[in-house]
Design an enzyme around this catalytic site. Structure first.
Site, PDB file in Angstrom:
ATOM      1  N   ASN A 299       0.991  -1.067   0.084  1.00 14.42           N
ATOM      2  CA  ASN A 299       0.090  -0.418   0.419  1.00 14.42           C
ATOM      3  C   ASN A 299       1.014   1.341  -0.072  1.00 14.42           C
ATOM      4  O   ASN A 299       1.499   1.012   0.781  1.00 14.42           O
ATOM      5  CB  ASN A 299      -0.749   0.626   0.885  1.00 14.42           C
ATOM      6  CG  ASN A 299      -1.223   1.572   1.527  1.00 14.42           C
ATOM      7  OD1 ASN A 299      -1.460   2.283   0.240  1.00 14.42           O
ATOM      8  ND2 ASN A 299      -2.178   1.216   2.808  1.00 14.42           N
TER       9      ASN A 299
ATOM     10  N   LYS B 135       0.016   4.570  -0.137  1.00 18.62           N
ATOM     11  CA  LYS B 135      -0.466   5.696   0.070  1.00 18.62           C
ATOM     12  C   LYS B 135       0.095   6.587  -1.258  1.00 18.62           C
ATOM     13  O   LYS B 135       0.051   6.234  -1.658  1.00 18.62           O
ATOM     14  CB  LYS B 135       0.270   6.109   1.913  1.00 18.62           C
ATOM     15  CG  LYS B 135       0.050   4.692   2.122  1.00 18.62           C
ATOM     16  CD  LYS B 135       0.387   5.267   3.763  1.00 18.62           C
ATOM     17  CE  LYS B 135      -0.373   3.585   4.580  1.00 18.62           C
ATOM     18  NZ  LYS B 135       0.064   3.402   6.422  1.00 18.62           N
TER      19      LYS B 135
ATOM     20  N   HIS C 225      -9.438   1.568   4.597  1.00 26.00           N
ATOM     21  CA  HIS C 225      -8.558   1.923   5.082  1.00 26.00           C
ATOM     22  C   HIS C 225      -8.667   2.220   6.818  1.00 26.00           C
ATOM     23  O   HIS C 225      -9.524   3.823   6.248  1.00 26.00           O
ATOM     24  CB  HIS C 225      -7.426   1.987   4.568  1.00 26.00           C
ATOM     25  CG  HIS C 225      -5.851   2.237   4.745  1.00 26.00           C
ATOM     26  ND1 HIS C 225      -5.861   2.921   5.770  1.00 26.00           N
ATOM     27  CD2 HIS C 225      -5.122   0.892   5.122  1.00 26.00           C
ATOM     28  CE1 HIS C 225      -4.309   2.721   6.185  1.00 26.00           C
ATOM     29  NE2 HIS C 225      -3.821   1.983   5.695  1.00 26.00           N
TER      30      HIS C 225
ATOM     31  N   GLU D  49      -6.730   4.978   7.500  1.00 25.99           N
ATOM     32  CA  GLU D  49      -7.073   6.362   7.275  1.00 25.99           C
ATOM     33  C   GLU D  49      -8.330   6.549   6.425  1.00 25.99           C
ATOM     34  O   GLU D  49      -8.338   8.057   6.297  1.00 25.99           O
ATOM     35  CB  GLU D  49      -5.241   6.620   6.458  1.00 25.99           C
ATOM     36  CG  GLU D  49      -4.206   6.411   7.497  1.00 25.99           C
ATOM     37  CD  GLU D  49      -3.037   5.588   6.672  1.00 25.99           C
ATOM     38  OE1 GLU D  49      -3.031   5.713   5.278  1.00 25.99           O
ATOM     39  OE2 GLU D  49      -2.231   5.118   7.570  1.00 25.99           O
TER      40      GLU D  49
ATOM     41  N   GLU E 133      -5.875  -4.033  10.075  1.00 23.62           N
ATOM     42  CA  GLU E 133      -4.766  -3.112  10.711  1.00 23.62           C
ATOM     43  C   GLU E 133      -5.124  -2.729  12.040  1.00 23.62           C
ATOM     44  O   GLU E 133      -5.929  -1.696  11.705  1.00 23.62           O
ATOM     45  CB  GLU E 133      -4.889  -2.656   9.420  1.00 23.62           C
ATOM     46  CG  GLU E 133      -4.538  -2.889   8.385  1.00 23.62           C
ATOM     47  CD  GLU E 133      -4.069  -2.171   7.938  1.00 23.62           C
ATOM     48  OE1 GLU E 133      -2.836  -2.267   6.512  1.00 23.62           O
ATOM     49  OE2 GLU E 133      -4.612  -1.431   7.051  1.00 23.62           O
TER      50      GLU E 133
ATOM     51  N   GLY F 240       1.738   2.748  11.181  1.00 20.17           N
ATOM     52  CA  GLY F 240       2.945   3.758  10.951  1.00 20.17           C
ATOM     53  C   GLY F 240       3.713   3.797  11.963  1.00 20.17           C
ATOM     54  O   GLY F 240       4.723   5.197  12.307  1.00 20.17           O
TER      55      GLY F 240
ATOM     56  N   SER G 230       2.811  -1.822  10.951  1.00 19.80           N
ATOM     57  CA  SER G 230       4.540  -1.484  10.919  1.00 19.80           C
ATOM     58  C   SER G 230       5.165  -2.983  10.740  1.00 19.80           C
ATOM     59  O   SER G 230       5.582  -3.595  11.449  1.00 19.80           O
ATOM     60  CB  SER G 230       4.602  -1.624  12.326  1.00 19.80           C
ATOM     61  OG  SER G 230       3.876  -0.115  12.555  1.00 19.80           O
TER      62      SER G 230
HETATM   63  P1  PGA Z   1       2.492   0.356   7.732  1.00 23.62           P
HETATM   64  O1  PGA Z   1       0.750   0.649   7.078  1.00 23.62           O
HETATM   65  O2  PGA Z   1       2.639  -0.719   6.975  1.00 23.62           O
HETATM   66  O3  PGA Z   1       3.154   1.892   7.103  1.00 23.62           O
HETATM   67  O4  PGA Z   1       2.459   0.521   9.763  1.00 23.62           O
HETATM   68  C1  PGA Z   1       0.188  -0.093   6.839  1.00 23.62           C
HETATM   69  C2  PGA Z   1      -1.137   0.571   6.245  1.00 23.62           C
HETATM   70  O5  PGA Z   1      -1.591   1.284   6.485  1.00 23.62           O
HETATM   71  O6  PGA Z   1      -1.795  -0.616   5.209  1.00 23.62           O
END
Ligand code: PGA
Length: 250
Positions: free
Chosen positions: A10, A12, A96, A98, A168, A174, A214
């Site tokens: 992903n 982003k 997601h 976000e 998640e 993140g 992460s």
């Molecule tokens: P990350 O994001 O691996 O940077 O923690 C995972 C995601 O948001 O799908």
């Protein structure tokens, strides 16, 4: 039933067209020997075409990070399922955290998107996960099951098993604070149990459930050793081809 692992990038809101092309070129030789798992890249919309061209005739799968539920119309700034199909996308990430917490998407909206994605032959990757305050109040299971229940509302029974669910936890995304393998295992077992009780073993055995939050080359194998974890949805560590290749070849 042996499910095929899925390792999904992903990206982003990162990368230029040139960076996306270079990424695919650098990744391909590093994963050339991999046959027994699926590798998916979900770039931002403006890079989808470039990634599609770069991955043509390769096993790399292509997905988007979001879509709107209407097919077309006066929805400034939105992108539809038919548009993603036209760009050769096979998957779409929906719900997601976000999208939920930065852009205010509700379970009802996410459900409409899930249904539209299925209508257009896109495989939804439905993301669910609790916030830190919900975990601290012991609401983790309730939050996950509620998001799942509302997210898959009215999805035809024979389609459930073809979907992908990503667990998640919001506090792990993140932050560098990844969930323990046991916590990820338990949440994923809960999701599969819910699908089993609702739709039976056919759907539950087929459904791929990923962990995200992460995930790094250093911790990937600990998740993949857990029964029931079928892969990872990766943000930060998917941006560098070296690191993403290590995740794919865990
Ligand atoms: P990350 O994001 O691996 O940077 O923690 C995972 C995601 O948001 O799908």
């Amino acid at each position: 039933m042996a499910r095929r692992p899925l390792i999904a990038a992903n990206w982003k809101m990162h990368k230029t067209v040139q960076e996306a092309k270079s990424f695919v070129a650098a990744l391909l030789p590093k994963i050339a020997a991999v046959r027994d798992r699926d590798v998916l890249i979900c770039p931002p919309f403006p890079l989808i075409h470039a990634v599609d061209q770069a991955r043509r005739d390769t096993p790399i799968l292509l997905g988007a990070q979001n879509m709107y539920f209407a097919d077309s119309g006066a929805f400034t700034g939105e992108v539809s399922g038919p548009m993603l199909k036209d760009l050769h996308c096979e998957f779409v990430i929906l719900g997601h955290s976000e999208r939920r917490w930065v852009f205010g998407e509700t379970d009802e909206l996410i459900n409409k998107k899930v249904l539209a994605a299925i209508t257009h032959g896109l495989i939804p990757i439905l993301c669910v996960g609790e916030k830190i305050e919900e975990r601290e109040q012991n609401l983790t299971e309730q939050v996950i099951l509620n998001q799942l229940d509302l997210g898959i509302k009215n999805v035809p029974e024979n389609v459930i098993g073809t979907m992908v669910i990503a667990y998640e936890p919001v506090w792990a995304i993140g932050t560098g604070r990844n969930a323990s393998a046991k916590d990820a295992h338990d949440a994923i077992a809960l999701i599969r149990e819910f699908i089993h009780s609702r739709f039976g073993s056919g759907a539950a055995d087929k459904l791929r459930i990923l962990y995200g939050g992460s995930v790094k080359p250093e911790n990937m194998a600990t998740y993949m050793r857990e029964e029931g974890i079928d892969g990872a949805l990766v943000g930060g560590a998917s941006l560098d081809p070296e690191s993403f290749a290590k995740l794919v070849t865990y």
